[in-house]
Design a protein around this motif. Sequence first.
Motif, PDB file in Angstrom:
ATOM      1  N   ASN A  49      -9.458  -5.680  -3.312  1.00 19.42           N
ATOM      2  CA  ASN A  49     -10.491  -5.434  -4.366  1.00 19.42           C
ATOM      3  C   ASN A  49     -10.431  -4.057  -4.760  1.00 19.42           C
ATOM      4  N   ASP A  50      -9.270  -3.475  -4.496  1.00 20.08           N
ATOM      5  CA  ASP A  50      -8.972  -1.989  -4.584  1.00 20.08           C
ATOM      6  C   ASP A  50      -7.487  -1.822  -4.926  1.00 20.08           C
ATOM      7  N   ILE A  51      -7.050  -2.422  -5.970  1.00 13.78           N
ATOM      8  CA  ILE A  51      -5.753  -2.196  -6.449  1.00 13.78           C
ATOM      9  C   ILE A  51      -5.401  -0.557  -6.987  1.00 13.78           C
ATOM     10  N   HIS A  52      -4.617   0.071  -6.604  1.00 10.67           N
ATOM     11  CA  HIS A  52      -4.321   1.381  -7.158  1.00 10.67           C
ATOM     12  C   HIS A  52      -2.996   1.547  -8.025  1.00 10.67           C
ATOM     13  N   LEU A  91      -6.496  -2.710   1.835  1.00 10.44           N
ATOM     14  CA  LEU A  91      -5.938  -3.280   2.731  1.00 10.44           C
ATOM     15  C   LEU A  91      -5.126  -1.939   3.719  1.00 10.44           C
ATOM     16  N   GLN A  92      -4.700  -1.062   2.920  1.00  9.98           N
ATOM     17  CA  GLN A  92      -3.704  -0.085   3.565  1.00  9.98           C
ATOM     18  C   GLN A  92      -4.761   0.922   4.350  1.00  9.98           C
ATOM     19  N   GLN A  93      -5.998   1.013   3.779  1.00 10.99           N
ATOM     20  CA  GLN A  93      -7.155   1.930   4.783  1.00 10.99           C
ATOM     21  C   GLN A  93      -7.419   1.245   5.786  1.00 10.99           C
ATOM     22  N   LYS A  94      -7.336  -0.048   5.862  1.00  7.22           N
ATOM     23  CA  LYS A  94      -7.671  -0.725   7.162  1.00  7.22           C
ATOM     24  C   LYS A  94      -6.359  -0.842   8.324  1.00  7.22           C
ATOM     25  N   LYS A  96      -4.281   1.574   8.228  1.00 12.77           N
ATOM     26  CA  LYS A  96      -4.260   3.014   8.683  1.00 12.77           C
ATOM     27  C   LYS A  96      -5.141   3.170   9.837  1.00 12.77           C
ATOM     28  N   GLU A  97      -6.458   2.787   9.702  1.00 13.17           N
ATOM     29  CA  GLU A  97      -7.332   3.057  10.356  1.00 13.17           C
ATOM     30  C   GLU A  97      -6.987   2.465  11.961  1.00 13.17           C
ATOM     31  N   LYS A  98      -6.259   1.325  12.052  1.00 15.00           N
ATOM     32  CA  LYS A  98      -5.672   0.606  13.346  1.00 15.00           C
ATOM     33  C   LYS A  98      -4.263   1.037  13.598  1.00 15.00           C
ATOM     34  N   GLY A  99      -3.805   1.898  12.880  1.00 10.85           N
ATOM     35  CA  GLY A  99      -2.296   2.109  13.113  1.00 10.85           C
ATOM     36  C   GLY A  99      -1.657   0.965  12.962  1.00 10.85           C
ATOM     37  N   LEU A 100      -1.823   0.285  12.050  1.00 12.68           N
ATOM     38  CA  LEU A 100      -0.775  -0.863  11.944  1.00 12.68           C
ATOM     39  C   LEU A 100       0.029  -0.403  10.605  1.00 12.68           C
ATOM     40  N   PRO A 101       1.185  -1.365  10.348  1.00 17.06           N
ATOM     41  CA  PRO A 101       2.189  -1.107   9.319  1.00 17.06           C
ATOM     42  C   PRO A 101       1.403  -1.185   7.943  1.00 17.06           C
ATOM     43  N   TRP A 102       2.055  -0.886   7.050  1.00 14.31           N
ATOM     44  CA  TRP A 102       1.372  -0.820   5.539  1.00 14.31           C
ATOM     45  C   TRP A 102       1.692  -2.115   4.601  1.00 14.31           C
ATOM     46  N   GLU A 103       2.763  -2.888   5.302  1.00 12.49           N
ATOM     47  CA  GLU A 103       3.307  -3.967   4.421  1.00 12.49           C
ATOM     48  C   GLU A 103       2.517  -4.851   3.329  1.00 12.49           C
ATOM     49  N   MET A 104       1.548  -5.468   4.072  1.00 12.88           N
ATOM     50  CA  MET A 104       0.616  -6.016   3.222  1.00 12.88           C
ATOM     51  C   MET A 104       0.068  -5.651   1.938  1.00 12.88           C
ATOM     52  N   ALA A 105      -0.046  -4.073   2.187  1.00 13.16           N
ATOM     53  CA  ALA A 105      -0.687  -3.282   1.142  1.00 13.16           C
ATOM     54  C   ALA A 105       0.387  -2.735   0.071  1.00 13.16           C
ATOM     55  N   LYS A 106       1.373  -2.658   0.568  1.00  9.78           N
ATOM     56  CA  LYS A 106       2.437  -2.072  -0.253  1.00  9.78           C
ATOM     57  C   LYS A 106       3.633  -3.156  -1.006  1.00  9.78           C
ATOM     58  N   ALA A 107       3.835  -4.052  -0.105  1.00  2.42           N
ATOM     59  CA  ALA A 107       5.380  -5.062  -0.223  1.00  2.42           C
ATOM     60  C   ALA A 107       4.833  -6.332  -0.817  1.00  2.42           C
ATOM     61  N   PHE A 108       3.595  -6.592  -1.490  1.00  8.41           N
ATOM     62  CA  PHE A 108       3.344  -7.623  -1.955  1.00  8.41           C
ATOM     63  C   PHE A 108       4.076  -8.023  -3.264  1.00  8.41           C
ATOM     64  N   ASP A 109       3.982  -9.268  -3.644  1.00  5.79           N
ATOM     65  CA  ASP A 109       4.650  -9.804  -4.614  1.00  5.79           C
ATOM     66  C   ASP A 109       4.329  -9.060  -5.998  1.00  5.79           C
ATOM     67  N   PHE A 110       5.164  -8.698  -6.738  1.00  6.43           N
ATOM     68  CA  PHE A 110       4.928  -8.194  -8.104  1.00  6.43           C
ATOM     69  C   PHE A 110       4.386  -6.603  -8.132  1.00  6.43           C
ATOM     70  N   SER A 111       4.619  -6.005  -6.961  1.00  6.38           N
ATOM     71  CA  SER A 111       3.859  -4.818  -6.722  1.00  6.38           C
ATOM     72  C   SER A 111       4.714  -3.745  -7.309  1.00  6.38           C
TER      73      SER A 111
END
Length: 203
Positions: A49-52, A91-94, A96-111
């Motif tokens: 809900n928050d694509i930048h 998704l990136q914020q979540k 980061k808070e957990k110290g997890l990788p960013w792939e979901m937030a950055k590497a998705f199709d057509f991004s």
Amino acid sequence: MKMICIGRNYTEHARELNNPVPAEPVFFMKPESAQLRNNQPFIYPPFSNDIHYEVELVLHVCKVGRNILPQFAGSYFDGIGVGIDFTARDLQQKAKEKGLPWEMAKAFDFSAPVSRFIPKEEFADLKNINFGLLKNGEWVQKGNSADMIFDFESIIAYVSKFVTLKQGDYIFTGTPAGVGPVAIGDKLEAAIENEKLLLCNIR
Ligand code: MG
């Protein structure tokens, strides 16, 4: 091919997201399936809900290399374009808070819409390239390659210590300040030196 993306390469942008200014480049990757070609529209994905938008200069890698020395790094790219590193900020914020990788937030199709590449020789000064992004006709981001914390050569030297660069790879070189959300119906245009090279409608 793969896309290597530099994070936090402009001081003002690092600050706007409350991130420290890095002492070494931060990088992540997007896969080939993240490409969005030929000014195709970006379809707002259902998982965020928050694509930048993040407008960035993009290098086109022209030969294979690893452990590249900074003084030779300039010969490993032959073109510069402009692209948008779409980011699911929620998704990136979540992550980061957990110290997890960013792939979901950055590497998705057509991004990763990217313009055509302008031959490197056509630029008078690689350390003084203006670029930016218009949203619905208004400038929302303006940057200059002079303000990068790590320049093109430093990025290539650093990344190639870890990852072999291959012909056809892209390197996103980081976004200046001014990132923000997109909504369905928005029209994004990315430019280098006032030449609009990339159009991306949000649908
Ligand atoms: Mg980015």
